[in-house]
Design an enzyme around this catalytic site. Structure first.
Site, short mmCIF file in Angstrom:
data_model
loop_
_atom_site.label_atom_id
_atom_site.label_comp_id
_atom_site.label_asym_id
_atom_site.label_seq_id
_atom_site.Cartn_x
_atom_site.Cartn_y
_atom_site.Cartn_z
N LYS A 185 70.68 30.70 43.69
CA LYS A 185 69.57 31.66 43.61
C LYS A 185 68.31 30.95 44.08
O LYS A 185 67.87 29.97 43.46
CB LYS A 185 69.41 32.13 42.15
CG LYS A 185 68.21 32.98 41.87
CD LYS A 185 68.17 34.28 42.65
CE LYS A 185 69.40 35.13 42.48
NZ LYS A 185 69.46 36.32 43.29
N HIS A 312 78.22 41.40 43.62
CA HIS A 312 76.97 40.99 42.97
C HIS A 312 77.12 40.97 41.46
O HIS A 312 77.99 41.65 40.91
CB HIS A 312 75.90 42.02 43.37
CG HIS A 312 74.68 42.06 42.53
ND1 HIS A 312 74.49 42.98 41.52
CD2 HIS A 312 73.56 41.29 42.54
CE1 HIS A 312 73.31 42.77 40.97
NE2 HIS A 312 72.72 41.76 41.57
O1 GKR Z 1 69.77 36.94 37.39
O2 GKR Z 1 67.84 36.34 38.17
C1 GKR Z 1 68.96 36.87 38.28
C2 GKR Z 1 69.34 37.42 39.63
O3 GKR Z 1 68.27 37.27 40.52
C3 GKR Z 1 69.75 38.87 39.52
O4 GKR Z 1 68.76 39.61 38.86
C4 GKR Z 1 70.02 39.47 40.88
O5 GKR Z 1 70.16 40.85 40.77
O6 GKR Z 1 71.93 38.00 40.97
C5 GKR Z 1 71.31 39.05 41.53
C6 GKR Z 1 71.29 38.99 43.02
O7 GKR Z 1 72.25 38.55 43.61
O8 GKR Z 1 70.33 39.44 43.64
MG MG Z 2 71.51 39.02 45.54
#
Ligand code: GKR
Ligand code: MG
Length: 415
Positions: A185, A312
């Site tokens: 991420k 996702h």
């Molecule tokens: O858990 O912070 C998180 C992610 O950024 C999540 O909210 C996203 O929706 O994992 C997700 C993604 O692939 O964009």
């Molecule tokens: Mg994503």
């Protein structure tokens, strides 16, 4: 076999301070657990978003769902559409599908229990015995800091704020779960630092497929530059920039496919995304795409239009992991290891331990009837109490980030 009750229980469970392009995960993540009772006896389980608005909508369709056959999921979807669509509130198709998906999964769990078959058999049968997931790495703080009189909340993961922190986190995850691919991420630090993180992972774990997802934190020019710098290193680049047009511009210049869970999110945006050639990989998510059967249909759509499919995730517990595993097992077109947040949240799971396990990075498809998992009512009660005591009703990573760092600005694109 009629639905006789729909019990909606909001819960809050422990979540480490994971960083993303909009802020920091709060100490508690919110979720909703649904118990759908059939003939006063068999109970189907569902899990989904814990946002107040979703909980209210789930509660408001209770009277519509009760009295329907548990096998009539198409009719139930139509009734939910009628309740919320057009004059019934004007909710978008995605908003309606978020509500329906939780109920559909609970119906399928109950159907499987009634028939004595696993949910994947209700979806056409498994084409794989186990579903591969990827190690989902996050930049993270070293535990939640003390705040407003609350003591600090340590965790066993340690900090990850630079390449060596990421490598250490990946090592922990891969040693414990055996993952065979890695997702980072991103969108947190300047791209040059995140590129260094990816390169460090590539060096430490040679041959493991890598992905980065900055959730639209980069401009088109930055995205093109990162795609160039990481050419030959990434299996795909996820949502580098925002919108179908910007993604299409990057896609035309990137050597690797672009993936998305942000710009192709519905049947409508699917058609536009195909026409604009915005992405090469669609990240399915049964919580948004309207349940397990619609997710399988998405696989057929992707196949028809020459797009690949991956999955996702968001912070979730075991009912969702079981549902994700059943649908991934029954979707032939799904071609990549799926995302999961489960390693971050598993210590607070509402399902009894034993069924969900990772073997070499993959979750064997539960073989018991329905989803194959059992609700732990004591944990459910504890997590519900935690939800009530927290006073929280919504996820707000930005507000939490601002409390930790006044002036934090989540403007996108940032780089
Ligand atoms: O858990 O912070 C998180 C992610 O950024 C999540 O909210 C996203 O929706 O994992 C997700 C993604 O692939 O964009
Ligand atoms: Mg994503």
């Amino acid at each position: 076999m009629l639905i006789t009750d729909l019990i909606v229980t909001p819960i809050a469970f422990a979540d480490p301070p994971l960083l993303n392009s909009t802020g920091v995960h709060e100490p508690l993540a919110l979720r909703t657990i649904v118990q759908l009772v059939v003939d006063g006896d068999v109970v189907g389980l569902g899990e989904g978003s814990g946002e107040r608005v979703v909980i209210d909508r789930l509660k408001s369709v209770r009277d519509v769902v009760v009295g329907q056959s548990v096998f009539a999921t198409s009719a139930i979807e139509a009734l939910i559409d009628e309740t919320f669509g057009g004059d019934g509130g004007g909710l978008s198709r995605i908003e309606r599908r978020v509500v329906f998906s939780i109920i559909e999964v609970a119906c399928l769990d109950a159907q499987g229990k009634l028939l004595g078959v696993p949910v994947c058999d209700l979806l056409g049968g498994a084409v794989r015995d186990a579903v591969p997931y990827s190690a989902y790495l996050f930049y993270k703080l070293d535990g939640h800091p003390a705040l407003d009189g609350r003591p600090p909340i340590p965790d066993s993961w340690g900090p990850a704020l630079d390449p060596s922190g990421l490598v250490a986190q990946a090592r922990l995850m891969i040693d414990e779960f055996g993952f065979g691919s890695i997702k980072l991420k991103g969108g947190v630090f300047p791209p040059v630092e995140e590129i260094a993180g990816i390169r460090a992972l590539a060096e430490e774990f040679p041959g493991l497929p890598l992905r980065i997802d900055p959730n639209g934190a980069w401009s088109v020019a930055t995205s093109i530059q990162v795609a160039r710098d990481l050419s030959g290193v990434l299996e795909y680049l996820e949502d580098p920039t925002l919108g179908l047009d910007a993604m299409a511009t990057v896609a035309a210049r990137a050597s690797m496919p672009l993936a998305t869970n942000m710009c192709v999110v519905s049947v409508e945006s699917f058609a536009e995304g195909v026409a604009k050639k915005s992405v090469g990989v669609v990240l399915s998510d049964h919580h948004y795409w309207g349940g397990l059967r619609h997710t399988r249909e998405l696989g057929a759509l992707c196949d028809t239009f020459g797009l690949a499919m991956s999955m996702h995730s968001n912070s979730h517990l075991g009912i969702s992991l079981a549902a994700m595993t059943h649908v991934a097992a029954a979707t032939p077109h799904l071609g990549y290891a799926c995302d999961t947040h489960y390693p971050w949240n598993r210590s607070d799971d509402v399902v009894k331990p034993g069924v969900l396990r990772f073997v070499d990075g993959a979750v064997p498809v539960p073989s018991g009837p329905g989803l194959g998992v059992e609700l732990d009512h004591d944990v459910l009660e504890r997590l519900h109490r935690q939800y009530v005591d927290s006073g929280r009703t919504t996820r707000d990573d930005t507000a939490y980030a601002r409390r930790l760092k006044p002036g934090y600005d989540p403007i996108l694109p940032r780089y």
